[in-house]
Design a protein around this motif. Structure first.
Motif, PDB file in Angstrom:
ATOM      1  N   ALA A 129     -44.573 -61.072  28.271  1.00 35.30           N
ATOM      2  CA  ALA A 129     -43.835 -60.162  28.898  1.00 35.30           C
ATOM      3  C   ALA A 129     -43.175 -59.073  27.439  1.00 35.30           C
ATOM      4  CB  ALA A 129     -42.431 -60.858  29.443  1.00 35.30           C
ATOM      5  N   GLU A 130     -42.496 -60.919  26.540  1.00 35.69           N
ATOM      6  CA  GLU A 130     -42.052 -60.185  24.790  1.00 35.69           C
ATOM      7  C   GLU A 130     -42.214 -59.119  23.943  1.00 35.69           C
ATOM      8  OE1 GLU A 130     -40.638 -63.132  21.629  1.00 35.69           O
ATOM      9  OE2 GLU A 130     -39.449 -63.853  23.934  1.00 35.69           O
ATOM     10  N   GLN A 131     -44.480 -59.261  24.015  1.00 41.01           N
ATOM     11  CA  GLN A 131     -44.687 -58.765  23.240  1.00 41.01           C
ATOM     12  C   GLN A 131     -45.019 -57.497  23.681  1.00 41.01           C
ATOM     13  OE1 GLN A 131     -48.697 -61.277  23.760  1.00 41.01           O
ATOM     14  NE2 GLN A 131     -48.315 -61.558  21.379  1.00 41.01           N
ATOM     15  N   ARG A 132     -44.851 -56.912  25.612  1.00 37.31           N
ATOM     16  CA  ARG A 132     -44.731 -55.422  25.901  1.00 37.31           C
ATOM     17  C   ARG A 132     -43.620 -55.266  26.034  1.00 37.31           C
ATOM     18  NH1 ARG A 132     -46.439 -56.713  32.329  1.00 37.31           N
ATOM     19  NH2 ARG A 132     -48.084 -58.555  31.814  1.00 37.31           N
ATOM     20  N   VAL A 133     -41.912 -55.377  25.702  1.00 34.78           N
ATOM     21  CA  VAL A 133     -41.082 -54.960  25.576  1.00 34.78           C
ATOM     22  C   VAL A 133     -41.252 -55.125  23.732  1.00 34.78           C
ATOM     23  CG1 VAL A 133     -38.583 -55.628  25.028  1.00 34.78           C
ATOM     24  CG2 VAL A 133     -39.663 -56.388  27.175  1.00 34.78           C
ATOM     25  N   ASP A 162     -35.879 -49.598  34.917  1.00 30.15           N
ATOM     26  CA  ASP A 162     -37.158 -48.019  34.427  1.00 30.15           C
ATOM     27  C   ASP A 162     -37.892 -49.027  33.857  1.00 30.15           C
ATOM     28  OD1 ASP A 162     -36.683 -46.785  36.596  1.00 30.15           O
ATOM     29  OD2 ASP A 162     -35.534 -45.857  35.211  1.00 30.15           O
ATOM     30  N   ILE A 163     -37.546 -49.995  32.958  1.00 34.98           N
ATOM     31  CA  ILE A 163     -38.307 -50.645  31.700  1.00 34.98           C
ATOM     32  C   ILE A 163     -39.529 -50.912  32.313  1.00 34.98           C
ATOM     33  CG2 ILE A 163     -38.592 -51.521  30.040  1.00 34.98           C
ATOM     34  CD1 ILE A 163     -35.951 -50.567  28.652  1.00 34.98           C
ATOM     35  N   HIS A 171     -36.956 -57.636  36.203  1.00 37.77           N
ATOM     36  CA  HIS A 171     -35.582 -57.296  35.266  1.00 37.77           C
ATOM     37  C   HIS A 171     -35.172 -58.004  34.577  1.00 37.77           C
ATOM     38  CE1 HIS A 171     -31.636 -56.170  35.062  1.00 37.77           C
ATOM     39  NE2 HIS A 171     -31.284 -54.750  35.144  1.00 37.77           N
ATOM     40  N   GLU A 172     -34.742 -59.036  34.504  1.00 39.49           N
ATOM     41  CA  GLU A 172     -34.442 -60.344  34.058  1.00 39.49           C
ATOM     42  C   GLU A 172     -34.838 -60.247  33.025  1.00 39.49           C
ATOM     43  OE1 GLU A 172     -35.079 -60.339  37.493  1.00 39.49           O
ATOM     44  OE2 GLU A 172     -33.443 -60.556  38.438  1.00 39.49           O
ATOM     45  N   SER A 179     -32.650 -59.690  24.498  1.00 36.83           N
ATOM     46  CA  SER A 179     -31.642 -61.212  23.773  1.00 36.83           C
ATOM     47  C   SER A 179     -32.103 -61.997  22.875  1.00 36.83           C
ATOM     48  CB  SER A 179     -31.461 -61.452  25.448  1.00 36.83           C
ATOM     49  OG  SER A 179     -30.465 -60.107  26.486  1.00 36.83           O
ATOM     50  N   ARG A 180     -33.837 -62.234  23.111  1.00 35.79           N
ATOM     51  CA  ARG A 180     -34.387 -62.713  22.528  1.00 35.79           C
ATOM     52  C   ARG A 180     -34.864 -62.240  20.961  1.00 35.79           C
ATOM     53  NH1 ARG A 180     -36.829 -67.700  20.395  1.00 35.79           N
ATOM     54  NH2 ARG A 180     -39.397 -67.148  20.029  1.00 35.79           N
TER      55      ARG A 180
END
Length: 213
Positions: A129-133, A162-163, A171-172, A179-180
């Motif tokens: 998830a973090e890598q995708r963001v 949407d992201i 969403h969360e 935030s991280r």
């Protein structure tokens, strides 16, 4: 576009936020060039849920995913005040006979979309998830850079929901990842205002190479 307008009647349409350029199921009759603003492409699942499949900025084509079909395959919605130029199809094909360079550019645009879709398909299947963001923010930065805007500070025209839909996350999860990244001093987040502080760190996190300069 000046050359194309000699062969094809180009209609300019302004869209307000939330307004559709077209909806899935409507008869396919044109492709569109985004002249200003920001749009999203989305599909509806059988249970009625919306899934965002792409975002489009100035200079990009929408509607090409429906070429060869009788009807549009998805919805395209404006995320802010936008302007699109309607290029009627098949008159565009006839114009290609008179303008070989148009055929080349259209083919290049189609190929670029295929490559982009494939890259994101791989990313969504392999990245956390973090890598995708992180990859998403880098992609936005690169696209702003191509338009001559700052790749280090930009406004996200889409909301967190949407992201999340585009990245296949909750969403969360997107909110926590942003935030991280902010706490790690990779980015600075002020609602939709994003400032990239450490592009090398973001690229390492996303498994990419050199940073944006």
């Amino acid at each position: 576009m000046d050359q194309l307008s000699r062969h094809v009647q180009i209609a300019r349409r302004k869209l307000a936020p939330g307004q559709h350029a077209y909806r899935a199921g409507q008869p396919f009759h044109a492709i569109y060039l985004v002249h200003a603003g920001f749009l999203k492409t989305c599909d509806l699942s059988e249970d009625g849920r919306e899934r965002v499949t792409s975002f489009h900025m100035r200079g990009e084509l929408v509607g090409v995913e429906s070429i060869g079909l009788a009807h549009y395959a998805c919805d395209v919605v404006a995320l802010d005040d936008s302007e699109i130029w309607e290029l009627p199809y098949p008159p565009v094909l006839h114009a290609c006979l008179q303008m070989p360079e148009l055929q080349s550019r259209l083919t290049a645009a189609l190929a670029a979309q295929i490559r982009n879709d494939r890259a994101w398909m791989l990313a969504l299947g392999t990245l956390t998830a973090e890598q995708r963001v992180a990859a998403f923010l880098l992609d936005m930065a690169e696209r702003h850079l191509r338009l001559g805007f700052s790749p280090r500070r930009f406004l996200l025209r889409m909301g967190r929901a949407d992201i999340a839909s585009f990245l296949g996350l909750k969403h969360e999860t997107v909110t926590r990842a942003l935030s991280r990244l902010d706490r790690l001093l990779c980015i600075e987040v002020q609602r939709r205002d994003i400032r990239l502080l450490d592009t090398d760190g973001l690229r390492r996190m996303a498994g990419q190479g050199e940073a944006i300069h």
